[in-house]
Enzyme design. Structure first.
Site, PDB file in Angstrom:
ATOM      1  N   ASP A 187     -10.226   0.534  -7.401  1.00  0.00           N
ATOM      2  CA  ASP A 187     -10.488  -0.053  -6.111  1.00  0.00           C
ATOM      3  C   ASP A 187      -9.646   0.787  -5.102  1.00  0.00           C
ATOM      4  O   ASP A 187     -10.097   0.936  -4.002  1.00  0.00           O
ATOM      5  CB  ASP A 187      -9.918  -1.495  -6.212  1.00  0.00           C
ATOM      6  CG  ASP A 187     -10.497  -2.075  -4.455  1.00  0.00           C
ATOM      7  OD1 ASP A 187     -11.929  -1.887  -4.134  1.00  0.00           O
ATOM      8  OD2 ASP A 187      -9.606  -2.609  -4.110  1.00  0.00           O
ATOM      9  N   GLU A 229       5.932  -7.054   7.869  1.00  0.00           N
ATOM     10  CA  GLU A 229       5.154  -6.162   8.702  1.00  0.00           C
ATOM     11  C   GLU A 229       5.915  -5.758   9.955  1.00  0.00           C
ATOM     12  O   GLU A 229       6.820  -6.408  10.602  1.00  0.00           O
ATOM     13  CB  GLU A 229       3.978  -6.755   9.057  1.00  0.00           C
ATOM     14  CG  GLU A 229       2.852  -7.296   7.866  1.00  0.00           C
ATOM     15  CD  GLU A 229       2.530  -6.245   7.086  1.00  0.00           C
ATOM     16  OE1 GLU A 229       2.346  -5.025   7.412  1.00  0.00           O
ATOM     17  OE2 GLU A 229       2.053  -6.432   5.907  1.00  0.00           O
TER      18      GLU A 229
END
Length: 190
Positions: free
Chosen positions: A144, A119
Site C-alpha cells: 500500500d 503536525e
C-alpha cells in the site's frame, strides 16, 4: 560523512547475533510479487511492532528491496530510514503494521485507527488526532505504501521516482508534502 551513514547516504546495518543473522536465502521470495520468506528469529507482535531496531532492519529489509524495485530503484536503506523514523524502528505504529504514518484519507476504504500525531501548521507543532491506515501484515502495508506514492501525482512531480540516493529521496518526499515537519529531511539524514 555523518556517523552511521554509508556512501549512498543510507543506514549502515548493525550485525545481528549469528543465530539471527539472515542469509541471502532468507530473502528469497516464494512469489515475486507477494510474500518474501520470513527472516528466521524475527517476529512482531499482532500489531506489527518489532522488539528492537536490529529486528526491524532485518525483518523489513526484504520488503524494502522489493519496494525499491517498484519505486524506481531508490536505495532500500533510504526506505528503511524513513520507515524507521516514522515508526520509531517499528516500535510505535500509527495503525496496525503502519510503519509509514500514512493517514486514512477519503480514498481509504480499509481499516483505520485514530491516533494523536504531531503536525506542523504555520510553523507551530500541534498534536491532533487523525485516522491512520491499518493493515493485516507488513507485506500488505508495504504494497500500500508503494501504491500510495505511485497514485498520488505530487510524488512523481517532485521527482521521487527518479531519486537514486537517500538525499534525493528524502528531499523529494518533503517537497511532495509527505510530512509537515520542516526538519523532516535533516531528521532522516541523521
Amino acid at each position: 560523512m555523518k556517523k552511521g551513514m554509508g556512501r549512498s547516504g543510507g543506514l549502515q546495518f548493525v550485525p545481528l547475533p549469528a543465530s539471527t543473522t539472515p542469509t541471502m536465502a532468507d530473502f528469497q521470495k516464494t512469489d515475486k510479487d507477494t510474500t518474501p520468506v520470513p527472516v528466521p528469529g524475527v517476529t512482531t507482535d499482532s500489531r506489527g511492532r518489532f522488539k528492537t531496531k536490529q529486528e526491524f532492519l532485518a525483518g523489513m529489509y526484504p520488503l524494502a528491496v522489493r519496494a525499491s524495485e517498484k519505486l524506481g530503484g531508490v536505495d532500500p536503506n533510504a526506505l528503511l530510514s524513513q520507515w524507521g523514523l516514522e515508526s520509531a524502528w517499528g516500535s510505535r505504529l500509527a495503525g496496525k503494521f503502519n510503519y509509514f504514518g500514512i493517514k486514512a484519507d477519503a480514498s481509504w476504504n480499509g481499516p483505520k485507527e485514530f491516533q494523536s500525531s504531531a503536525e506542523f501548521k504555520n510553523g507551530q507543532m500541534k498534536n491532533e488526532v487523525s485516522a491512520f491506515r491499518s493493515y493485516s501484515s507488513a507485506e500488505e502495508a508495504v504494497d500500500d505504501y508503494v501504491n500510495f506514492l505511485k497514485v498520488n501525482p505530487r510524488y512523481e512531480k517532485a521527482g521521487l521516482f527518479k531519486a537514486k540516493t537517500s538525499d534525493e529521496w528524502f528531499t523529494a518526499l518533503k517537497a511532495a508534502g509527505y510530512a509537515t515537519d520542516p526538519n523532516y529531511v535533516n531528521k532522516l539524514l541523521s
